[in-house]
Design a protein around this motif. Structure first.
Motif, PDB file in Angstrom:
ATOM      1  N   ASP A   1       0.866  -1.174   0.000  1.00 14.26           N
ATOM      2  CA  ASP A   1       0.000   0.000   0.000  1.00 14.26           C
ATOM      3  C   ASP A   1       0.905   1.227   0.000  1.00 14.26           C
ATOM      4  OD1 ASP A   1      -1.626   2.223   0.862  1.00 14.26           O
ATOM      5  OD2 ASP A   1      -3.130   0.794   1.551  1.00 14.26           O
ATOM      6  N   ILE A   2       0.832   2.022  -1.043  1.00  7.62           N
ATOM      7  CA  ILE A   2       1.715   3.187  -1.152  1.00  7.62           C
ATOM      8  C   ILE A   2       1.406   4.216  -0.074  1.00  7.62           C
ATOM      9  CG2 ILE A   2       2.122   5.252  -2.565  1.00  7.62           C
ATOM     10  CD1 ILE A   2       2.371   3.527  -4.952  1.00  7.62           C
ATOM     11  N   GLY A   3       0.138   4.374   0.263  1.00 11.61           N
ATOM     12  CA  GLY A   3      -0.244   5.387   1.241  1.00 11.61           C
ATOM     13  C   GLY A   3       0.266   5.086   2.634  1.00 11.61           C
ATOM     14  N   THR A   4       0.088   3.843   3.084  1.00  8.71           N
ATOM     15  CA  THR A   4       0.494   3.473   4.441  1.00  8.71           C
ATOM     16  C   THR A   4       1.909   2.914   4.500  1.00  8.71           C
ATOM     17  OG1 THR A   4      -0.361   1.201   4.225  1.00  8.71           O
ATOM     18  CG2 THR A   4      -1.903   2.913   4.984  1.00  8.71           C
ATOM     19  N   GLY A   5       2.415   2.459   3.350  1.00  4.52           N
ATOM     20  CA  GLY A   5       3.731   1.826   3.322  1.00  4.52           C
ATOM     21  C   GLY A   5       3.715   0.370   3.736  1.00  4.52           C
ATOM     22  N   GLU A   6       2.539  -0.179   4.029  1.00  2.00           N
ATOM     23  CA  GLU A   6       2.452  -1.571   4.482  1.00  2.00           C
ATOM     24  C   GLU A   6       2.692  -2.546   3.336  1.00  2.00           C
ATOM     25  OE1 GLU A   6      -0.798  -1.717   8.024  1.00  2.00           O
ATOM     26  OE2 GLU A   6      -1.578  -1.151   6.051  1.00  2.00           O
ATOM     27  N   VAL A   7       3.571  -3.515   3.570  1.00  5.24           N
ATOM     28  CA  VAL A   7       3.784  -4.599   2.612  1.00  5.24           C
ATOM     29  C   VAL A   7       2.786  -5.696   2.939  1.00  5.24           C
ATOM     30  CG1 VAL A   7       5.414  -6.278   1.693  1.00  5.24           C
ATOM     31  CG2 VAL A   7       6.225  -4.009   2.383  1.00  5.24           C
ATOM     32  N   LEU A   8       1.944  -6.040   1.969  1.00  6.50           N
ATOM     33  CA  LEU A   8       0.858  -6.996   2.216  1.00  6.50           C
ATOM     34  C   LEU A   8       1.304  -8.435   2.006  1.00  6.50           C
ATOM     35  CD1 LEU A   8      -2.039  -5.064   0.423  1.00  6.50           C
ATOM     36  CD2 LEU A   8      -1.238  -4.865   2.791  1.00  6.50           C
TER      37      LEU A   8
ATOM     38  N   ALA B   1      -2.320   0.802  -9.007  1.00  9.02           N
ATOM     39  CA  ALA B   1      -3.722   1.112  -9.274  1.00  9.02           C
ATOM     40  C   ALA B   1      -4.341   1.712  -8.027  1.00  9.02           C
ATOM     41  CB  ALA B   1      -4.495  -0.135  -9.709  1.00  9.02           C
ATOM     42  N   THR B   2      -5.368   2.532  -8.229  1.00  8.36           N
ATOM     43  CA  THR B   2      -6.073   3.194  -7.126  1.00  8.36           C
ATOM     44  C   THR B   2      -7.525   2.730  -7.099  1.00  8.36           C
ATOM     45  OG1 THR B   2      -4.657   5.152  -7.269  1.00  8.36           O
ATOM     46  CG2 THR B   2      -6.774   5.425  -6.176  1.00  8.36           C
ATOM     47  N   ARG B   3      -7.992   2.432  -5.884  1.00 12.36           N
ATOM     48  CA  ARG B   3      -9.379   2.025  -5.694  1.00 12.36           C
ATOM     49  C   ARG B   3      -9.796   2.396  -4.276  1.00 12.36           C
ATOM     50  NH1 ARG B   3     -10.618  -4.132  -6.991  1.00 12.36           N
ATOM     51  NH2 ARG B   3      -9.858  -3.401  -9.035  1.00 12.36           N
ATOM     52  N   ASP B   4     -10.969   2.997  -4.149  1.00 20.46           N
ATOM     53  CA  ASP B   4     -11.515   3.384  -2.837  1.00 20.46           C
ATOM     54  C   ASP B   4     -10.523   4.223  -2.023  1.00 20.46           C
ATOM     55  OD1 ASP B   4     -13.856   1.936  -3.410  1.00 20.46           O
ATOM     56  OD2 ASP B   4     -12.967   0.073  -2.627  1.00 20.46           O
ATOM     57  N   GLY B   5      -9.820   5.096  -2.696  1.00 23.21           N
ATOM     58  CA  GLY B   5      -8.905   6.003  -1.999  1.00 23.21           C
ATOM     59  C   GLY B   5      -7.575   5.403  -1.620  1.00 23.21           C
ATOM     60  N   HIS B   6      -7.304   4.168  -2.017  1.00 22.53           N
ATOM     61  CA  HIS B   6      -6.028   3.519  -1.705  1.00 22.53           C
ATOM     62  C   HIS B   6      -5.301   3.165  -2.997  1.00 22.53           C
ATOM     63  CE1 HIS B   6      -6.397   2.922   2.696  1.00 22.53           C
ATOM     64  NE2 HIS B   6      -7.698   2.929   2.432  1.00 22.53           N
TER      65      HIS B   6
ATOM     66  N   ALA C   1      -2.476  -8.003 -12.349  1.00 21.13           N
ATOM     67  CA  ALA C   1      -3.904  -7.809 -12.102  1.00 21.13           C
ATOM     68  C   ALA C   1      -4.401  -8.753 -11.012  1.00 21.13           C
ATOM     69  CB  ALA C   1      -4.689  -8.030 -13.395  1.00 21.13           C
ATOM     70  N   THR C   2      -3.917  -9.988 -11.022  1.00 20.35           N
ATOM     71  CA  THR C   2      -4.312 -10.967 -10.005  1.00 20.35           C
ATOM     72  C   THR C   2      -3.856 -10.536  -8.620  1.00 20.35           C
ATOM     73  OG1 THR C   2      -4.202 -12.751 -11.625  1.00 20.35           O
ATOM     74  CG2 THR C   2      -4.119 -13.384  -9.308  1.00 20.35           C
ATOM     75  N   LEU C   3      -2.618 -10.060  -8.519  1.00 24.96           N
ATOM     76  CA  LEU C   3      -2.100  -9.594  -7.228  1.00 24.96           C
ATOM     77  C   LEU C   3      -2.842  -8.347  -6.751  1.00 24.96           C
ATOM     78  CD1 LEU C   3       1.744 -10.127  -7.713  1.00 24.96           C
ATOM     79  CD2 LEU C   3       0.296 -11.269  -6.017  1.00 24.96           C
ATOM     80  N   LEU C   4      -3.134  -7.437  -7.657  1.00 23.77           N
ATOM     81  CA  LEU C   4      -3.862  -6.228  -7.273  1.00 23.77           C
ATOM     82  C   LEU C   4      -5.273  -6.565  -6.808  1.00 23.77           C
ATOM     83  CD1 LEU C   4      -2.686  -3.790 -10.098  1.00 23.77           C
ATOM     84  CD2 LEU C   4      -2.208  -3.556  -7.648  1.00 23.77           C
ATOM     85  N   ASP C   5      -5.947  -7.469  -7.515  1.00 23.56           N
ATOM     86  CA  ASP C   5      -7.283  -7.898  -7.083  1.00 23.56           C
ATOM     87  C   ASP C   5      -7.233  -8.464  -5.669  1.00 23.56           C
ATOM     88  OD1 ASP C   5      -8.579  -7.133  -9.386  1.00 23.56           O
ATOM     89  OD2 ASP C   5      -8.515  -9.135 -10.315  1.00 23.56           O
ATOM     90  N   TRP C   6      -6.235  -9.313  -5.430  1.00 25.57           N
ATOM     91  CA  TRP C   6      -6.087  -9.888  -4.086  1.00 25.57           C
ATOM     92  C   TRP C   6      -5.804  -8.788  -3.064  1.00 25.57           C
ATOM     93  CZ3 TRP C   6      -1.944  -9.580  -0.757  1.00 25.57           C
ATOM     94  CH2 TRP C   6      -2.028 -10.342   0.405  1.00 25.57           C
ATOM     95  N   GLY C   7      -4.934  -7.859  -3.404  1.00 24.69           N
ATOM     96  CA  GLY C   7      -4.576  -6.792  -2.476  1.00 24.69           C
ATOM     97  C   GLY C   7      -5.758  -5.928  -2.092  1.00 24.69           C
ATOM     98  N   PHE C   8      -6.555  -5.520  -3.073  1.00 23.87           N
ATOM     99  CA  PHE C   8      -7.711  -4.682  -2.762  1.00 23.87           C
ATOM    100  C   PHE C   8      -8.760  -5.444  -1.960  1.00 23.87           C
ATOM    101  CE2 PHE C   8      -6.271  -2.108  -6.532  1.00 23.87           C
ATOM    102  CZ  PHE C   8      -6.056  -0.938  -5.822  1.00 23.87           C
ATOM    103  N   ALA C   9      -8.897  -6.742  -2.223  1.00 20.11           N
ATOM    104  CA  ALA C   9      -9.893  -7.541  -1.509  1.00 20.11           C
ATOM    105  C   ALA C   9      -9.460  -7.861  -0.082  1.00 20.11           C
ATOM    106  CB  ALA C   9     -10.158  -8.838  -2.272  1.00 20.11           C
ATOM    107  N   ASN C  10      -8.152  -7.904   0.181  1.00 18.12           N
ATOM    108  CA  ASN C  10      -7.661  -8.348   1.489  1.00 18.12           C
ATOM    109  C   ASN C  10      -6.907  -7.279   2.271  1.00 18.12           C
ATOM    110  OD1 ASN C  10      -8.006 -11.561   1.633  1.00 18.12           O
ATOM    111  ND2 ASN C  10      -7.541 -10.971  -0.485  1.00 18.12           N
TER     112      ASN C  10
END
Length: 384
Positions: free
Chosen positions: A64-71, A261-266, A284-293
């Protein structure tokens, strides 16, 4: 020619103290940068949420670029060849230093460079703005060559500044010998470091604009018309909210990738190195997982900032940054010394010395000439 440029770059790291990372710029952290869990070659996943998807890349990271958290990540600090994803670091160095309205005349050396090109022709004039567009969209090595040589100190100085900037940001897996990203001895980076470059770059409006531009036009060789250049990052054309960033490929590096990519402010960033194919689908698969989790998992580490690096080194405050024009370009850019004054001796700008130091030599001479005569000598003359 490439062997010569590599040799010049290696020399520049030694003889250009104004731009080169010194021994004090080494890694100040005692463990893996970003957290202990990132020091592995295996897949690292957090508790909670779904397990991250399996992708083909030898090393990858999503954060997450905003928080710096590695997911999640796999081999995030593995040092691998970055190919043209390294151009994100090249841009971080050159963007604050070059005037986008400057005009650059293409040279034979630009056009003759190896690898991907946007079409810089000898004798044709290009704006810095247009060359940056060619760098991002077409991954033009010819554009990188022209831009680097337009900056003060040319190609060797750009390479030295890139290494200094990497150290400033905490990207200690990265070593640069060619700003184009082409395979070169000792040229390495990591999935973690690429995320640092993307985060720093996307904080700049110009970097973000170039990275997310889909199509531009470029002048033909005879300047009689223009041709269309599309962004090589296919994520821009297929993923909702995609920002783009940078792709790369060489025979030795294989496919490399930075996408965001940006979604819901993140905003999430995904980086991949050493991938055989399918980077767009895997991103795309990793981003989908990231936004969902994103809200369900606990981070496995974090992206450090330049402030974190300075604090680890015991630096009380970030230094003022001076760009090519001699003005401040932001606290998080790498500090580059301004041009030396005309009077420069032994690494010191003479004109910047305190005034009283200049009085010491004449004062010493006066004291020597008018020093008291020894008493013993006067006694000897009296006896004679």
């Amino acid at each position: 020619m490439r062997a010569l440029l590599t040799a010049l770059a290696a020399t520049a790291l030694v003889v250009m103290p104004a731009a080169t990372a010194s021994a004090a710029d080494g890694n100040p952290f005692t463990g893996p940068v970003g957290g202990a869990r990132l020091g592995t070659t295996a897949v690292v996943e957090s508790e909670g949420g779904q397990a991250p998807p399996v992708v083909k890349a030898g090393a990858w990271l999503i954060a997450d670029i905003g928080t710096g958290e590695v997911l999640a990540a796999k081999a995030p600090h593995a040092q691998l060849r970055p190919a043209s994803t390294l151009k994100t670091l090249t841009s971080l160095v050159l963007l604050p230093r070059l005037d986008k309205t400057d005009q650059i005349v293409g040279k034979y050396e630009d056009a003759a460079i190896e690898g991907s090109k946007v079409g810089v022709h000898p004798g044709l004039t290009y704006s810095v703005e247009l060359l940056f567009q060619g760098l991002f969209l077409a991954s033009g090595n010819d554009a990188v060559h022209a831009l680097s040589n337009h900056d003060q100190g040319g190609l060797p100085a750009t390479i030295a500044r890139m290494n200094a900037t990497a150290a400033h940001l905490g990207a200690f897996d990265t070593h640069v010998t060619d700003p184009t990203g082409l395979d070169a001895d000792g040229q390495l980076s990591s999935a973690y470091d690429l995320a640092l470059f993307a985060r720093a770059g996307l904080a700049r409006p110009d970097f973000r604009r170039y990275a997310s531009t889909k199509v531009i036009t470029y002048p033909l060789a005879d300047n009689a018309g223009r041709y269309q250049v599309a962004n090589q990052n296919n994520l821009l054309f297929s993923y909702p909210g995609a920002i783009g960033v940078k792709t790369g490929y060489t025979t030795l590096a294989r496919n490399t990738f930075i996408g965001a990519a940006t979604r819901d402010g993140h905003t999430l960033v995904v980086t991949m190195l050493n991938s055989p194919h399918g980077v767009t689908a895997d991103a795309a698969t990793l981003l989908d997982w990231g936004f969902a989790n994103r809200d369900k998992v606990t981070s496995i580490g974090r992206l450090v900032t330049a402030t974190d690096v300075a604090r680890a080194r015991g630096v009380p405050a970030k230094p003022r940054v001076v760009n090519r024009a001699g003005t401040s370009s932001g606290q998080d850019d790498v500090p580059i010394k301004p041009p030396r004054s005309p009077m420069h001796l032994g690494g010191t700008d003479v004109l910047g010395l305190p005034f009283w130091l200049f009085l010491l030599p004449p004062a010493g001479l006066v004291l020597f000439l008018f020093r008291p005569k020894p008493v013993v000598a006067k006694a000897r003359r009296a006896r004679r």
